[in-house]
Design an enzyme around this catalytic site. Structure first.
Site, short mmCIF file in Angstrom:
data_model
loop_
_atom_site.label_atom_id
_atom_site.label_comp_id
_atom_site.label_asym_id
_atom_site.label_seq_id
_atom_site.Cartn_x
_atom_site.Cartn_y
_atom_site.Cartn_z
N GLU A 169 0.80 -1.24 0.00
CA GLU A 169 0.00 0.00 0.00
C GLU A 169 0.83 1.28 0.00
OE1 GLU A 169 -2.67 -0.34 3.33
OE2 GLU A 169 -3.74 -2.04 2.48
N GLU A 287 -5.79 -10.84 -1.05
CA GLU A 287 -6.65 -10.57 0.13
C GLU A 287 -8.11 -10.48 -0.28
OE1 GLU A 287 -5.18 -7.21 2.42
OE2 GLU A 287 -3.09 -7.68 1.98
C1 XIL Z 1 -5.91 -6.33 8.69
C2 XIL Z 1 -6.21 -7.50 9.61
O1 XIL Z 1 -7.14 -8.36 8.95
C3 XIL Z 1 -6.76 -7.02 10.93
O2 XIL Z 1 -6.89 -8.10 11.85
C4 XIL Z 1 -5.83 -5.96 11.50
O3 XIL Z 1 -6.42 -5.44 12.70
C5 XIL Z 1 -5.60 -4.85 10.53
O4 XIL Z 1 -5.09 -5.39 9.33
N1 XIL Z 1 -4.75 -4.73 3.96
C6 XIL Z 1 -3.72 -5.51 4.42
C7 XIL Z 1 -3.93 -6.38 5.60
O5 XIL Z 1 -2.68 -5.57 3.75
O6 XIL Z 1 -2.75 -6.58 6.33
C8 XIL Z 1 -5.01 -5.85 6.51
O7 XIL Z 1 -5.25 -6.80 7.54
C9 XIL Z 1 -6.26 -5.57 5.70
C10 XIL Z 1 -6.00 -4.54 4.64
#
Ligand code: XIL
Length: 389
Positions: A169, A287
């Protein structure tokens, strides 16, 4: 016809073996056999890995959760335990135990591991942000701390990680304040202190620590979702430039966090994934989840609009098909196992229903849809009979 199919399956298995060897994965486990009609079982013939983000507070604690992770997925990503705040909670002292536990689970269940993540503005420990903000950590020291962290962490897991999300990101969004998107976000914690060149350095350090791991740039809205496609264009231009400079980048990860309120065109995702692969890169959906507005009163996450129960599986289906259509799309990872476990309700007010399993860990329509897609991808539709043609 039969011979042809066998040949295709044979080639796909050879490709799977090759990927597994490159990743340094453990030999297939002897005692564990996932169901052949699971997501991972159906994806295996074409060499695609299907994955999930694993919550270490539930693995080996909740039996139903653990069974789903083992049976359905052939790659796992630590949802949180390889992030900075878990790995280096105080300076120079490393906490690898929860991630080691996931790796040993993965090895016992024939799963590959995606490492997540090394350079990200979020979930970094207070000692680091505090030190930078109060001036006790200078920019030169911050650079050394980052280098040390990457080399230590990647070195610790050397040979056990298939894909690393080295940077996460970093690119600006269309809604970010000026200067407008089209590039790396200058306001990012790491970039604002260390400059854009730090991203390439992070990849170099990770490669130095584990030369065989596949190194990924990971982000959201970088494959077809963004109206103008400015963010995707920017990532494409950047990675092309990085490759020309010899920076060790092997792949682009599209996170795939969708929301039914925006609609989604899978053919645009496919085109953007294919564009990255034209540079010789691999791609992955890292994701995937599809959220929608839900009733928030009873905890069941029932969609408020009854049509969302169709839009949700449809967008999952479109994402998987985009990946299936691009042969260098090597994995499809879903973010969180079930709706109760998902990060969505606490992040996006009033939304949920984003995964393949409901709040009681029962499979939803999206699960069945992905299975249909994978079955067709692996075996094709059988030839029609009784047509007299
Ligand atoms: C999220 C997790 O799912 C949560 O448990 C945590 O509190 C915050 O992060 N993009 C990403 C992930 O790259 O690492 C994130 O994961 C969601 C968005």
């Amino acid at each position: 016809m039969k011979l042809h199919r066998l040949a295709v399956v044979g080639l796909a298995s050879a490709a799977t073996l090759l990927v597994a060897t490159v990743a340094g994965a453990a030999a297939p486990p002897r005692g564990f056999h996932p169901p052949s009609d699971s997501l991972r079982g159906l994806a295996a013939p074409i060499g695609l890995r299907v994955g999930n983000a694993v919550n270490m507070d539930k693995l080996n604690v909740n039996a139903k959760y653990t069974g789903i992770v083992a049976d359905q997925f052939s790659t796992v990503t630590p949802e949180n335990v390889m992030k900075w705040d878990t790995i280096e909670p105080s300076q120079g002292s490393y906490n690898y135990a929860p991630a080691d536990q996931l790796i040993s689970f993965a090895q016992q269940h024939g799963q590959l591991v995606r490492g997540h993540t090394l350079l990200w503005h979020s979930q970094i420990p207070a000692w680091l942000t505090g030190g930078v903000n109060n001036g006790t950590i200078s920019n030169a020291q911050l650079r050394d701390i980052l280098k040390q962290h990457i080399i230590s962490e990647v070195g610790h897991f050397k040979g056990k990680i298939w894909q690393w999300d080295v940077a996460n990101e970093i690119f600006a969004n269309s809604w970010d304040s000026s200067p407008l998107p089209d590039g790396i976000n200058g306001g990012d914690f790491w970039i604002s202190h260390l400059g854009e060149g730090i991203v390439a350095d992070a990849f170099r350090w990770a490669h130095q620590a584990d030369p065989k791991a596949l190194l990924f740039y990971n982000d959201y809205n970088i494959a077809g979702q963004d109206g103008t496609n400015a963010k995707s264009d920017a990532v494409y231009a950047w990675v092309k430039q990085m490759l020309a400079q010899g920076v060790p980048i092997n792949g682009i990860g599209e996170q795939g966090h969708l929301d039914t309120q925006y609609g989604f065109d899978g053919t645009k995702m496919q085109a953007d994934l294919a564009r990255y692969t034209s540079l010789g890169l691999k791609v992955a959906i890292t994701e995937a989840d599809v959220r929608t507005f839900v009733e928030t009163t009873d905890g069941n996450q029932t969609p408020t609009d009854s049509l969302s129960q169709f839009a949700q599986p449809f967008e999952f289906d479109q994402m998987l098909k985009a990946c299936l259509a691009v042969s260098s799309c090597i994995s499809f990872t879903i973010w969180d196992v079930d709706d109760a476990d998902s990060w969505v309700p606490s992040t996006f007010a009033g939304e949920g229903y984003s995964t393949l399993y409901d709040v009681n860990l029962n499979p939803k329509a999206a699960y069945t849809t992905l299975k249909q897609d994978l079955t067709l991808a692996a075996h094709g539709a059988s030839h029609r009979i009784g047509t007299n043609s």
